[in-house]
Design a protein around this motif. Structure first.
Motif, PDB file in Angstrom:
ATOM      1  N   PHE A 109    -134.504  51.156 -20.613  1.00 58.66           N
ATOM      2  CA  PHE A 109    -134.608  52.439 -21.309  1.00 58.66           C
ATOM      3  C   PHE A 109    -135.608  53.374 -20.620  1.00 58.66           C
ATOM      4  CE2 PHE A 109    -133.037  50.030 -25.155  1.00 58.66           C
ATOM      5  CZ  PHE A 109    -131.822  50.691 -25.219  1.00 58.66           C
ATOM      6  N   GLU A 112    -133.630  54.172 -16.748  1.00 55.25           N
ATOM      7  CA  GLU A 112    -132.230  54.552 -16.567  1.00 55.25           C
ATOM      8  C   GLU A 112    -132.053  56.000 -16.115  1.00 55.25           C
ATOM      9  OE1 GLU A 112    -128.086  55.210 -19.030  1.00 55.25           O
ATOM     10  OE2 GLU A 112    -130.023  55.116 -20.061  1.00 55.25           O
ATOM     11  N   ARG A 177    -126.246  46.508 -32.924  1.00 54.16           N
ATOM     12  CA  ARG A 177    -127.037  47.169 -31.891  1.00 54.16           C
ATOM     13  C   ARG A 177    -128.450  46.594 -31.838  1.00 54.16           C
ATOM     14  NH1 ARG A 177    -127.241  53.667 -31.628  1.00 54.16           N
ATOM     15  NH2 ARG A 177    -125.014  53.283 -31.306  1.00 54.16           N
ATOM     16  N   GLN A 181    -130.051  44.505 -28.561  1.00 56.67           N
ATOM     17  CA  GLN A 181    -131.236  45.013 -27.871  1.00 56.67           C
ATOM     18  C   GLN A 181    -132.484  44.168 -28.114  1.00 56.67           C
ATOM     19  OE1 GLN A 181    -131.636  49.131 -29.058  1.00 56.67           O
ATOM     20  NE2 GLN A 181    -129.566  49.650 -28.381  1.00 56.67           N
ATOM     21  N   THR A 232    -127.277  46.672 -19.480  1.00 57.90           N
ATOM     22  CA  THR A 232    -126.658  47.978 -19.250  1.00 57.90           C
ATOM     23  C   THR A 232    -126.388  48.619 -20.603  1.00 57.90           C
ATOM     24  OG1 THR A 232    -124.363  47.215 -19.374  1.00 57.90           O
ATOM     25  CG2 THR A 232    -125.473  47.003 -17.232  1.00 57.90           C
ATOM     26  N   ASN A 233    -125.978  49.866 -20.585  1.00 57.87           N
ATOM     27  CA  ASN A 233    -125.599  50.513 -21.846  1.00 57.87           C
ATOM     28  C   ASN A 233    -124.449  49.776 -22.523  1.00 57.87           C
ATOM     29  OD1 ASN A 233    -127.202  52.924 -22.522  1.00 57.87           O
ATOM     30  ND2 ASN A 233    -126.568  53.647 -20.509  1.00 57.87           N
ATOM     31  N   PHE A 237    -125.378  48.701 -26.202  1.00 56.76           N
ATOM     32  CA  PHE A 237    -124.676  49.465 -27.232  1.00 56.76           C
ATOM     33  C   PHE A 237    -123.231  48.953 -27.247  1.00 56.76           C
ATOM     34  CE2 PHE A 237    -128.084  52.103 -25.590  1.00 56.76           C
ATOM     35  CZ  PHE A 237    -128.695  52.584 -26.750  1.00 56.76           C
ATOM     36  N   ASP A 241    -118.908  54.023 -26.923  1.00 51.49           N
ATOM     37  CA  ASP A 241    -119.923  54.944 -26.413  1.00 51.49           C
ATOM     38  C   ASP A 241    -120.816  54.249 -25.395  1.00 51.49           C
ATOM     39  OD1 ASP A 241    -118.995  56.993 -27.977  1.00 51.49           O
ATOM     40  OD2 ASP A 241    -120.472  56.727 -29.572  1.00 51.49           O
ATOM     41  N   GLY A 242    -121.213  53.002 -25.693  1.00 54.22           N
ATOM     42  CA  GLY A 242    -122.050  52.261 -24.760  1.00 54.22           C
ATOM     43  C   GLY A 242    -121.354  51.999 -23.448  1.00 54.22           C
ATOM     44  N   LYS A 245    -121.283  55.243 -21.430  1.00 53.02           N
ATOM     45  CA  LYS A 245    -122.592  55.548 -20.860  1.00 53.02           C
ATOM     46  C   LYS A 245    -122.911  54.644 -19.674  1.00 53.02           C
ATOM     47  CE  LYS A 245    -124.757  57.265 -25.121  1.00 53.02           C
ATOM     48  NZ  LYS A 245    -125.795  56.986 -26.154  1.00 53.02           N
ATOM     49  N   SER A 246    -122.398  53.414 -19.717  1.00 53.44           N
ATOM     50  CA  SER A 246    -122.715  52.447 -18.665  1.00 53.44           C
ATOM     51  C   SER A 246    -122.083  52.817 -17.329  1.00 53.44           C
ATOM     52  CB  SER A 246    -122.253  51.043 -19.074  1.00 53.44           C
ATOM     53  OG  SER A 246    -120.835  50.920 -18.998  1.00 53.44           O
TER      54      SER A 246
END
Length: 262
Positions: A109, A112, A177, A181, A232-233, A237, A241-242, A245-246
């Motif tokens: 985080f 990135e 989530r 994480q 990774t995203n 996530f 969406d995750g 983003k990845s």
């Protein structure tokens, strides 16, 4: 609060081994204070701090009145910490600060999207768990006494914005989530001061907070190692969406050039 600048990824890995059990928060700009999204929002847009408690209480009340339309289990809104967690998850400003039990998730985080010095804040949660660190202004307020999962405690100890304390932990029911994480929340008792200032008011023989600065020079190596660790995203996530983003990191990863120890 001690600040340590890390020169390379190996040094960061070595440092993490000495912070076993601590919690971590990555921020992409080392100049940012350790503050919640609610603190930043109110500082920017509500100049009269005397209004902050009422504004926060109203925001929570509005979310509770309307969010049931989108939830399969509206009963979750009756749990104070779970309600704040839902608000945080979906982008509402709250007093919660997202931390993780993994220094490598925090590094992701922090690094990135950074183009400057990033930072990871390490919180000595073992000392706070054992209550060997107590607020000087209210030493009777132990972690169990403050627990916002207990009905009425959020309003009693936090929403008044009067107690210079922090609590950390997770809701009784964790969403996907938070699990992915290795997440945990830090809940400050006051929102007009950054976390390091609150902890300055604690009595403790142990170091409670450390700032680890990650210069841009180590980003490339760090992101390759995090990619190999499946941080990774897409993994953090676990939804579409995750995954989307990845894809940004995939632009950096050229398999033929990857070698261990590079």
């Amino acid at each position: 609060m001690e600040t340590k600048v890390i020169s390379n990824w190996s040094a960061f890995v070595d440092l993490c081994s000495s912070l076993d059990g601590w919690a971590f928060r990555g921020q992409q700009d080392a100049r940012w204070h350790l503050q919640s999204s609610l603190s930043r929002y109110l500082l920017a847009y509500v100049s009269d701090r005397a209004e902050w408690p009422a504004r926060e209480a109203r925001a929570i009340r509005i979310f509770r009145r309307k969010a049931h339309n989108y939830l399969a289990n509206p009963e979750l809104l009756n749990d104070d910490l779970r309600c704040l967690s839902l608000m945080q998850h979906h982008g509402a400003p709250t007093r919660l600060l997202d931390f993780t039990k993994s220094p490598f998730v925090a590094a992701f985080f922090a690094l990135e999207r950074t183009t400057t010095d990033a930072a990871i804040f390490a919180l000595n949660t073992p000392a706070l768990w054992r209550n060997s660190a107590r607020p000087k202004s209210a030493p009777m307020l132990t972690r169990d006494e403050l627990d916002p999962r207990v009905k009425g405690n959020l309003e009693k100890y936090f929403l008044s914005n009067e107690n210079e304390v922090i609590w950390f932990g997770e809701p009784s029911e964790m969403d996907g989530r938070l699990i992915a994480q290795s997440g945990t929340f830090v809940v400050p008792g006051v929102i007009d001061r950054p976390l390091h200032e609150i902890l300055d008011g604690y009595e403790s023989d142990a170091e409670l907070l450390r700032k680890i600065v990650l210069p841009p020079v180590l980003r490339s190596d760090a992101m390759r190692w995090l990619y190999r660790m499946n941080i990774t995203n897409a993994s953090l996530f676990p939804d579409l969406d995750g995954l989307a983003k990845s894809i940004a990191v995939e632009l950096e990863m050229v398999w033929p050039s990857l070698t261990f120890g590079s």
